[in-house]
Design an enzyme around this catalytic site. Structure first.
Site, PDB file in Angstrom:
ATOM      1  N   ASN A  62       0.840  -1.199   0.000  1.00 30.36           N
ATOM      2  CA  ASN A  62       0.000   0.000   0.000  1.00 30.36           C
ATOM      3  C   ASN A  62       0.875   1.249   0.000  1.00 30.36           C
ATOM      4  O   ASN A  62       1.851   1.290  -0.761  1.00 30.36           O
ATOM      5  CB  ASN A  62      -1.112  -0.032   1.057  1.00 30.36           C
ATOM      6  CG  ASN A  62      -0.694  -0.192   2.493  1.00 30.36           C
ATOM      7  OD1 ASN A  62      -0.257  -1.249   2.890  1.00 30.36           O
ATOM      8  ND2 ASN A  62      -0.860   0.851   3.295  1.00 30.36           N
ATOM      9  N   ASP A  63       0.554   2.223   0.777  1.00 34.16           N
ATOM     10  CA  ASP A  63       1.101   3.581   0.643  1.00 34.16           C
ATOM     11  C   ASP A  63       2.587   3.676   0.258  1.00 34.16           C
ATOM     12  O   ASP A  63       3.430   3.044   0.899  1.00 34.16           O
ATOM     13  CB  ASP A  63       0.989   4.344   1.966  1.00 34.16           C
ATOM     14  CG  ASP A  63      -0.301   4.101   2.695  1.00 34.16           C
ATOM     15  OD1 ASP A  63      -1.147   3.346   2.218  1.00 34.16           O
ATOM     16  OD2 ASP A  63      -0.454   4.668   3.791  1.00 34.16           O
ATOM     17  N   PRO A  64       2.891   4.579  -0.701  1.00 37.17           N
ATOM     18  CA  PRO A  64       4.297   4.955  -0.878  1.00 37.17           C
ATOM     19  C   PRO A  64       4.737   5.720   0.371  1.00 37.17           C
ATOM     20  O   PRO A  64       3.974   6.522   0.906  1.00 37.17           O
ATOM     21  CB  PRO A  64       4.268   5.891  -2.094  1.00 37.17           C
ATOM     22  CG  PRO A  64       2.862   6.379  -2.193  1.00 37.17           C
ATOM     23  CD  PRO A  64       1.985   5.333  -1.573  1.00 37.17           C
ATOM     24  N   GLN A  79       4.582   0.605   2.156  1.00 37.98           N
ATOM     25  CA  GLN A  79       3.950  -0.297   3.109  1.00 37.98           C
ATOM     26  C   GLN A  79       3.821  -1.659   2.441  1.00 37.98           C
ATOM     27  O   GLN A  79       3.267  -1.770   1.335  1.00 37.98           O
ATOM     28  CB  GLN A  79       2.570   0.243   3.505  1.00 37.98           C
ATOM     29  CG  GLN A  79       2.614   1.607   4.182  1.00 37.98           C
ATOM     30  CD  GLN A  79       2.819   1.498   5.678  1.00 37.98           C
ATOM     31  OE1 GLN A  79       1.903   1.167   6.409  1.00 37.98           O
ATOM     32  NE2 GLN A  79       4.017   1.799   6.151  1.00 37.98           N
ATOM     33  N   SER A 123       2.786   4.521   7.899  1.00 38.88           N
ATOM     34  CA  SER A 123       3.336   5.482   6.935  1.00 38.88           C
ATOM     35  C   SER A 123       4.059   6.682   7.551  1.00 38.88           C
ATOM     36  O   SER A 123       3.842   7.032   8.712  1.00 38.88           O
ATOM     37  CB  SER A 123       2.222   5.991   6.028  1.00 38.88           C
ATOM     38  OG  SER A 123       1.870   4.945   5.159  1.00 38.88           O
TER      39      SER A 123
END
Ligand code: DQQ
Length: 581
Positions: A62-64, A79, A123
């Site tokens: 998921n998230d950068p 992530q 994050s």
């Protein structure tokens, strides 16, 4: 995204309840499947894997996180679940690149190991401190109740060109929630910026009841942080804010700026990822450095109906300043739109979208996004069409390149705006998606629908149209609708498959009677940029027939006004040589 289960936009007063249902009652931000999160993928399925997007060889991403450029190397952290294809067991995976195209996977940079992050490393962002010293701030989860704190990590050896190892000093956590803060909605610190008083500032996402909040913290030494009495920004009725991003853009648009540039010929951008809708919204405004407050420009719509980076599948994005080319680059994540059990079967879930440069639109009312120029090095065979007329109902195939892995740029022109359909005043002028799902690409219009049919099967059992449709409102102003409609993208129709008619309006002057479109097509993703990056829409789709060599690409016009393809260039896209993500 979350919306596939819960159509929230129409039910704003219930959004909070809804988001809690989506998150199993915990503000964990992602759907939790304890039974699936540690099932390692034995066989990774290739069908629908992308050719030139960033995706690890297996499992969930998921998230950068904390993208940065340091000593000639781009770092992308993200992530990642090393143990399975659904969200969970989250670490900061780490990849490096010299050109944003070829990536090499390193060992995870940050993973749960200490009391201040033993339940998760969520994050955060990177900041390069004076003396060329990178530091990461990230959210640690310290207990089973999802209590969040803010930690830091530094490279073990700053002379190591790839910064393989990161140390989490023992004086963590740096920031814990005080009694006024909801400690399970307290995360995702931004890149820090330096105030004129010599103090560093960061903001992080939170909520107070139904109000979305971006808390502000200050520090002289990056170790001791004090919460400011007032948040940097907040907005009632928007629920939890995730992954805020706060940065300057140049008004002249010639050279972009480091995050610490807080004055001059600039505007500020405030981006928030709304947990309840799973879209990234932004406003442009002013950073009042005296009051440490962000003030959106007059006329900016803040929140649910505001501008989005992307009107499709794009979330938890993060930008960074690239001093080597004086540009700001945006990374965004697209999750899957298929049912979670399919992700487990295929052994992977989630991709990072192509990094985009962001600049201020010369109209100063929005941003323009465009794939980084390095992407063009992957272009292979080119085909073109020039001055090709498309009459009502006509469709032309773009042949000669593999349509499942391509980059297409097209400019449409038309002789007259006369046939633009009236924009019914009873339509919700913010709900482009509803309008797109009602009108689609096949319902005949006046000026439009016209555009591309991507990932199409030969007999059109499956296709993802990306197109424009032009209206005229009561003040005789033209309204341009852009759609990327996944509703017919796949014959597969199982429960849990999300096929939205994603759409946004395009604030463009069409008096020159032209509209341009670029689409990056990559097996299960179509990323489109309307009017040179004014409106962007990403669709994740899972064709069953229109795969590999059976995928076709067409241009079409289903409006009564004839439209001309003034120019169309389409390229096959090569795989990067190094894609060891
Ligand atoms: N994902 C992270 C959180 C963030 C969310 C957890 C956004 O830190 O708020 O994986 O997708």
């Amino acid at each position: 995204m979350g919306l596939k289960k819960c159509h929230l936009l129409a039910a704003l007063p219930f959004f909070l309840l809804c988001s809690l249902i989506l998150n199993n009652g915990v503000e964990a931000s992602h759907n939790v499947h304890e039974d699936l999160q540690s099932i390692s993928a034995e066989n990774v399925k290739d069908l629908h894997r992308t050719g030139y997007h960033f995706q690890p060889t297996k499992h969930w991403i998921n998230d950068p996180n904390g993208p940065m450029y340091f000593n000639g190397v781009y770092h992308l952290f993200y992530q990642y679940n090393p143990k399975g294809a659904v969200w969970g067991n989250i670490v900061w995976a780490h990849s490096v690149s010299k050109d944003l195209i070829n990536w090499e996977r390193l060992e995870p940079a940050i993973f749960p190991s200490k009391s201040f992050d033993q339940y998760g490393c969520w994050s955060g962002s990177a900041t390069i401190l004076p003396g060329n010293k990178p530091v990461i701030l990230y959210s640690g989860i310290i207990d089973k109740n999802n209590t969040q704190v803010q930690n830091y990590a530094v490279p073990e050896n700053v002379s190591d060109p790839y910064l393989h190892k990161w140390i989490k000093p023992d004086n963590n956590p740096l920031i814990v929630a005080d009694k006024h803060v909801n400690k399970t909605a307290f995360r995702d610190p931004t890149t820090a910026w330096l105030g004129k008083d010599g103090q560093w500032r960061i903001t992080l996402g939170s909520r107070k009841n139904d109000k979305g909040v971006s808390l502000l913290y200050k520090s002289k030494n990056f170790i001791n942080w004090t919460k400011s009495k007032k948040p940097l920004h907040s907005l009632a009725g928007t629920g939890n804010w995730e992954c805020p991003d706060f940065f300057p853009v140049s008004i002249q648009g010639t050279k972009e700026l480091d995050t610490s540039v807080i004055e001059g010929d600039i505007k500020h951008v405030m981006k928030i990822s709304l947990d309840a809708t799973r879209y990234d919204y932004y406003t442009l405004g002013t950073y009042d450095t005296k009051k440490d407050k962000y003030i959106p420009d007059k006329g900016m719509v803040d929140g649910w109906n505001g501008l989005r980076y992307d009107y499709g599948n794009f979330y938890a994005s993060k930008s960074f300043f690239d001093p080597s080319k004086n540009r700001r680059i945006l990374w965004g994540w697209a999750n899957e739109s298929d049912p979670v059990h399919d992700d487990v079967k295929k052994g992977w879930a989630g991709i990072q979208l192509i990094p985009r440069t962001i600049v201020l639109d010369p109209n100063h009312k929005q941003l323009l996004q465009w794939p980084v120029e390095e992407l063009e090095t992957l272009r292979g065979k080119k085909v073109e069409l020039i001055n090709k007329k498309l009459d009502k109902g006509e469709r032309v195939e773009i042949e000669g390149i593999p349509a499942a892995q391509a980059d297409v740029e097209v400019t449409f022109s038309f002789n007259s705006l006369e046939k633009a359909e009236p924009f019914d005043p009873s339509w919700d002028s913010y709900d482009a998606q509803k309008l797109c799902s009602q009108k689609g690409s096949t319902v005949q219009g006046g000026l439009g629908p016209f555009g591309l049919l991507t990932l199409a099967s030969e007999k059109l059992e499956e296709y993802t149209p990306v197109f424009f449709r032009i209206f005229k409102d009561q003040e005789q102003k033209h309204v341009v609708l852009m759609c990327s409609d996944a509703s017919r993208s796949s014959l597969e129709d199982k429960k849990g498959m999300y096929k939205p008619s994603s759409a946004g309006f395009v604030d463009v002057d069409i008096n020159d009677k032209k509209l341009s479109l670029r689409s990056l097509i990559d097996h299960s993703v179509v990323e489109s940029f309307g009017a040179k990056g004014k409106t962007c829409i990403t669709s994740r789709v899972y064709p069953t027939i229109a795969t590999y060599d059976n995928a076709h690409l067409y241009a079409f016009n289903n409006g009564t006004e004839t439209v001309e393809i003034e120019s169309l260039n389409a390229w096959s896209m090569n795989k990067p040589q190094l894609m060891n993500h």
